[in-house]
Design a protein around this motif. Structure first.
Motif, mmCIF file in Angstrom:
data_model
loop_
_atom_site.group_PDB
_atom_site.id
_atom_site.type_symbol
_atom_site.label_atom_id
_atom_site.label_comp_id
_atom_site.label_asym_id
_atom_site.label_seq_id
_atom_site.Cartn_x
_atom_site.Cartn_y
_atom_site.Cartn_z
ATOM 1 N N ILE A 3 48.895 43.772 16.421
ATOM 2 C CA ILE A 3 49.896 43.631 17.477
ATOM 3 C C ILE A 3 50.330 42.177 17.558
ATOM 4 O O ILE A 3 49.513 41.265 17.703
ATOM 5 C CB ILE A 3 49.341 44.107 18.829
ATOM 6 N N LEU A 4 51.632 41.978 17.448
ATOM 7 C CA LEU A 4 52.219 40.653 17.529
ATOM 8 C C LEU A 4 52.697 40.432 18.951
ATOM 9 O O LEU A 4 53.450 41.248 19.502
ATOM 10 C CB LEU A 4 53.398 40.539 16.553
ATOM 11 N N VAL A 5 52.260 39.354 19.572
ATOM 12 C CA VAL A 5 52.640 39.033 20.940
ATOM 13 C C VAL A 5 53.477 37.760 20.914
ATOM 14 O O VAL A 5 53.006 36.712 20.469
ATOM 15 C CB VAL A 5 51.407 38.845 21.843
ATOM 16 N N LEU A 6 54.726 37.862 21.373
ATOM 17 C CA LEU A 6 55.635 36.729 21.359
ATOM 18 C C LEU A 6 55.736 36.134 22.758
ATOM 19 O O LEU A 6 56.317 36.733 23.660
ATOM 20 C CB LEU A 6 57.022 37.167 20.888
ATOM 21 N N ILE A 7 55.145 34.990 22.944
ATOM 22 C CA ILE A 7 55.224 34.265 24.217
ATOM 23 C C ILE A 7 55.723 32.864 23.880
ATOM 24 O O ILE A 7 54.943 31.929 23.765
ATOM 25 C CB ILE A 7 53.860 34.211 24.932
ATOM 26 N N PRO A 8 57.029 32.727 23.612
ATOM 27 C CA PRO A 8 57.567 31.454 23.147
ATOM 28 C C PRO A 8 57.117 30.295 24.021
ATOM 29 O O PRO A 8 57.105 30.423 25.251
ATOM 30 C CB PRO A 8 59.080 31.660 23.233
ATOM 31 N N PRO A 9 56.717 29.182 23.398
ATOM 32 C CA PRO A 9 56.863 28.901 21.967
ATOM 33 C C PRO A 9 55.701 29.393 21.104
ATOM 34 O O PRO A 9 55.647 29.081 19.922
ATOM 35 C CB PRO A 9 56.930 27.381 21.938
ATOM 36 N N VAL A 10 54.751 30.155 21.677
ATOM 37 C CA VAL A 10 53.560 30.577 20.943
ATOM 38 C C VAL A 10 53.736 31.993 20.414
ATOM 39 O O VAL A 10 54.219 32.880 21.117
ATOM 40 C CB VAL A 10 52.307 30.512 21.844
ATOM 41 N N CYS A 55 61.937 26.619 20.848
ATOM 42 C CA CYS A 55 62.415 27.955 21.197
ATOM 43 C C CYS A 55 61.805 28.429 22.509
ATOM 44 O O CYS A 55 60.612 28.274 22.737
ATOM 45 C CB CYS A 55 62.089 28.947 20.083
ATOM 46 N N ALA A 56 62.646 29.009 23.363
ATOM 47 C CA ALA A 56 62.198 29.423 24.685
ATOM 48 C C ALA A 56 62.161 30.929 24.862
ATOM 49 O O ALA A 56 61.452 31.429 25.732
ATOM 50 C CB ALA A 56 63.110 28.814 25.745
ATOM 51 N N VAL A 57 62.930 31.673 24.082
ATOM 52 C CA VAL A 57 63.037 33.119 24.259
ATOM 53 C C VAL A 57 62.998 33.786 22.895
ATOM 54 O O VAL A 57 63.511 33.245 21.917
ATOM 55 C CB VAL A 57 64.351 33.501 24.985
ATOM 56 N N ALA A 58 62.382 34.969 22.822
ATOM 57 C CA ALA A 58 62.332 35.703 21.561
ATOM 58 C C ALA A 58 62.603 37.180 21.817
ATOM 59 O O ALA A 58 62.287 37.716 22.875
ATOM 60 C CB ALA A 58 60.968 35.534 20.893
ATOM 61 N N GLU A 59 63.190 37.837 20.837
ATOM 62 C CA GLU A 59 63.451 39.270 20.905
ATOM 63 C C GLU A 59 63.329 39.850 19.498
ATOM 64 O O GLU A 59 63.662 39.197 18.508
ATOM 65 C CB GLU A 59 64.851 39.544 21.463
ATOM 66 N N ILE A 60 62.830 41.076 19.415
ATOM 67 C CA ILE A 60 62.688 41.764 18.135
ATOM 68 C C ILE A 60 63.866 42.703 17.947
ATOM 69 O O ILE A 60 64.261 43.412 18.872
ATOM 70 C CB ILE A 60 61.368 42.553 18.093
ATOM 71 N N TYR A 61 64.459 42.702 16.746
ATOM 72 C CA TYR A 61 65.553 43.625 16.474
ATOM 73 C C TYR A 61 65.493 44.069 15.017
ATOM 74 O O TYR A 61 64.779 43.489 14.195
ATOM 75 C CB TYR A 61 66.910 42.997 16.790
ATOM 76 N N VAL A 85 57.298 40.197 27.866
ATOM 77 C CA VAL A 85 56.591 39.797 26.654
ATOM 78 C C VAL A 85 56.982 40.729 25.514
ATOM 79 O O VAL A 85 56.499 41.853 25.449
ATOM 80 C CB VAL A 85 55.057 39.830 26.854
ATOM 81 N N PRO A 86 57.889 40.304 24.631
ATOM 82 C CA PRO A 86 58.171 41.126 23.463
ATOM 83 C C PRO A 86 56.932 41.223 22.575
ATOM 84 O O PRO A 86 56.197 40.246 22.405
ATOM 85 C CB PRO A 86 59.287 40.361 22.738
ATOM 86 N N SER A 87 56.668 42.390 22.039
ATOM 87 C CA SER A 87 55.525 42.570 21.148
ATOM 88 C C SER A 87 55.861 43.630 20.117
ATOM 89 O O SER A 87 56.824 44.371 20.266
ATOM 90 C CB SER A 87 54.265 42.967 21.927
ATOM 91 N N CYS A 88 55.081 43.676 19.065
ATOM 92 C CA CYS A 88 55.351 44.616 17.984
ATOM 93 C C CYS A 88 54.045 45.017 17.342
ATOM 94 O O CYS A 88 53.118 44.206 17.213
ATOM 95 C CB CYS A 88 56.280 43.981 16.946
ATOM 96 N N GLN A 89 53.942 46.274 16.914
ATOM 97 C CA GLN A 89 52.739 46.784 16.276
ATOM 98 C C GLN A 89 53.033 47.094 14.816
ATOM 99 O O GLN A 89 54.005 47.779 14.496
ATOM 100 C CB GLN A 89 52.249 48.040 16.989
ATOM 101 N N HIS A 120 43.375 33.152 27.361
ATOM 102 C CA HIS A 120 44.356 32.084 27.240
ATOM 103 C C HIS A 120 44.053 31.013 28.283
ATOM 104 O O HIS A 120 43.250 31.200 29.201
ATOM 105 C CB HIS A 120 45.783 32.622 27.425
ATOM 106 N N THR A 121 44.693 29.875 28.127
ATOM 107 C CA THR A 121 44.513 28.788 29.085
ATOM 108 C C THR A 121 45.234 29.128 30.386
ATOM 109 O O THR A 121 46.133 29.974 30.429
ATOM 110 C CB THR A 121 45.082 27.474 28.524
ATOM 111 N N LYS A 122 44.845 28.459 31.433
ATOM 112 C CA LYS A 122 45.487 28.690 32.726
ATOM 113 C C LYS A 122 46.964 28.318 32.677
ATOM 114 O O LYS A 122 47.814 29.010 33.235
ATOM 115 C CB LYS A 122 44.774 27.879 33.810
ATOM 116 N N ASP A 123 47.292 27.220 31.996
ATOM 117 C CA ASP A 123 48.686 26.788 31.900
ATOM 118 C C ASP A 123 49.540 27.846 31.215
ATOM 119 O O ASP A 123 50.663 28.131 31.642
ATOM 120 C CB ASP A 123 48.794 25.461 31.143
ATOM 121 N N LEU A 124 49.023 28.451 30.134
ATOM 122 C CA LEU A 124 49.770 29.481 29.431
ATOM 123 C C LEU A 124 49.943 30.706 30.311
ATOM 124 O O LEU A 124 51.004 31.333 30.339
ATOM 125 C CB LEU A 124 49.071 29.867 28.129
#
Length: 378
Positions: A327-334, A354-360, A317-321, A301-305
């Motif tokens: 594997i899904l990696v949620l790093i809002p907004p990416v 969007c700034a925050v994400a959660e899996i439910y 870092v919410p993630s899901c398999q 990833h970039t340094k900024d990210l």
């Protein structure tokens, strides 16, 4: 001509059919008859239905909730994020908080319930599927807002007592030099707060504890003013005991770490260079006595990210398999997808607002009825 007879299916067959339906359909079918209402609202049905959809990762009942810059929430279907050719649709969910101008945080989600925290209002347990929410009672005298250095939060499920618990860990500094830690825990079943045993030394880094297999996990720093992680601490919600875990051997403690969950395992996102342009993702193997870590892939990833990941207020870092090992990696907004077969990480989409994400997972669990000790959950 003989009168037509409408066949009546046995209760067991009706239950098997209804268990295959999504919660939103079941909410409508509760109006069909008193029998269906009684069946669908029974604790046995609610728990069995939850287990079935929770174990099916391809089910449309798995959702991602995203928080906009204000107090509004949007949701999308989790499986759709694994299929790049499909258009990702976001739906407005509003907010259960009393004041829509107050900024809130998502603490975590368990069994369809989402815990929200606000700086001004009391925490809220919210089931967006059935649109029911429960505002937690006012904190007890042990929560002192006038001299708190920080508060950290956690939300999880105590399976041994069939109870949902919210944890608030308060680091208190009265003189600016010494610190004391007060741990407050809320039980939904008793609808009350109490103070549990403290842990000594070190300071929590990530705002929200990650819930895995009955335990909440936080990263620890030896210095209250830095993000230099030295190890990880866990709180067992069943017996309310603390445990310290060592970091992977090759991880340098001078860097921050982001906690996540991959499948049913605790994961770490670990930067491995000063430039923070790539990071390793590791999962924890807990054998009870010893803990080991396995690196599953490296994120470029970039340094900024990288700076955004490791120095954001959420710091997780919410993630899901998926069933296919993606594997899904949620790093809002990416939103990124890692393909285990090709070992490639691709950007699936970006949600700039969007700034925050959660899996439910969607469920029928009603926090109001659990707190009121009702025999049914709907």
């Amino acid at each position: 001509m003989a009168d037509s007879i409408i066949p009546v299916l046995p209760r067991e067959i009706i239950m098997e059919i209804l268990l295959k339906l999504p919660p939103k359909s079941l909410l409508k079918f509760m109006c069909v008859s008193k029998l269906w209402l009684q069946l669908i609202s029974s604790p046995e049905f609610v728990k069995t239905h939850l287990k079935l959809i929770a174990n099916d990762k391809e089910c449309i009942c798995h959702r991602v909730i995203l928080q906009e810059s204000g107090d509004n929430f949007k949701v999308c279907c989790l499986p759709s994020l694994f299929y790049k050719e499909q258009r990702i649709e976001l739906f407005d969910m509003g907010s259960p908080m009393g004041n829509p101008t107050i900024y809130t945080w998502i603490v975590g989600s368990v069994n369809g319930l989402i815990c929200l925290y606000s700086k001004i209002e009391e925490p809220v347990l919210w089931n967006p599927t059935i649109r029911k929410s429960k505002k937690l009672p006012t904190f007890g005298a042990n929560l002192r807002k006038d001299c708190s250095y920080y508060c950290k939060y956690g939300f999880g499920y105590d399976e041994s007592r069939d109870d949902y618990k919210v944890v608030v860990i308060q680091c208190i500094s009265e003189d600016g030099g010494s610190y004391d830690t007060v741990v407050n825990i809320y039980s939904l079943k008793t609808d009350s707060w109490r103070t549990i045993n403290k842990f000594q030394g070190n300071f929590l880094v990530n705002s929200s504890g990650k819930f895995v297999d009955g335990k909440l996990y936080w990263a620890l720093s030896a210095d209250v003013d830095t993000f230099n992680v030295c190890n990880i601490i866990s709180l067992d919600l069943a017996d309310e005991t603390w445990r310290r875990l060592e970091l992977p051997r090759y991880v340098e403690g001078s860097y921050p770490l982001a906690l996540g969950v991959v499948g049913g395992d605790l994961s770490l996102l670990c930067p491995n260079c000063h430039e923070v342009t790539n990071s390793d993702v590791c999962i924890m193997n807990d054998c009870g006595v010893e803990v080991s870590w396995t690196k599953i892939f490296t994120v470029d990833h970039t340094k900024d990210l990288g700076e955004f990941i490791f120095f954001s207020p959420i710091f997780s870092v919410p993630s899901c398999q998926s069933n296919k090992g993606e594997i899904l990696v949620l790093i809002p907004p990416v939103i990124m997808l890692y393909d285990g077969s090709t070992r490639q990480l691709e950007v699936v989409d970006q949600f700039e607002e969007c700034a925050v994400a959660e899996i439910y997972v969607e469920s029928l669990i009603d926090p109001l009825l659990i707190a009121n000790h009702e025999t049914t959950l709907i």
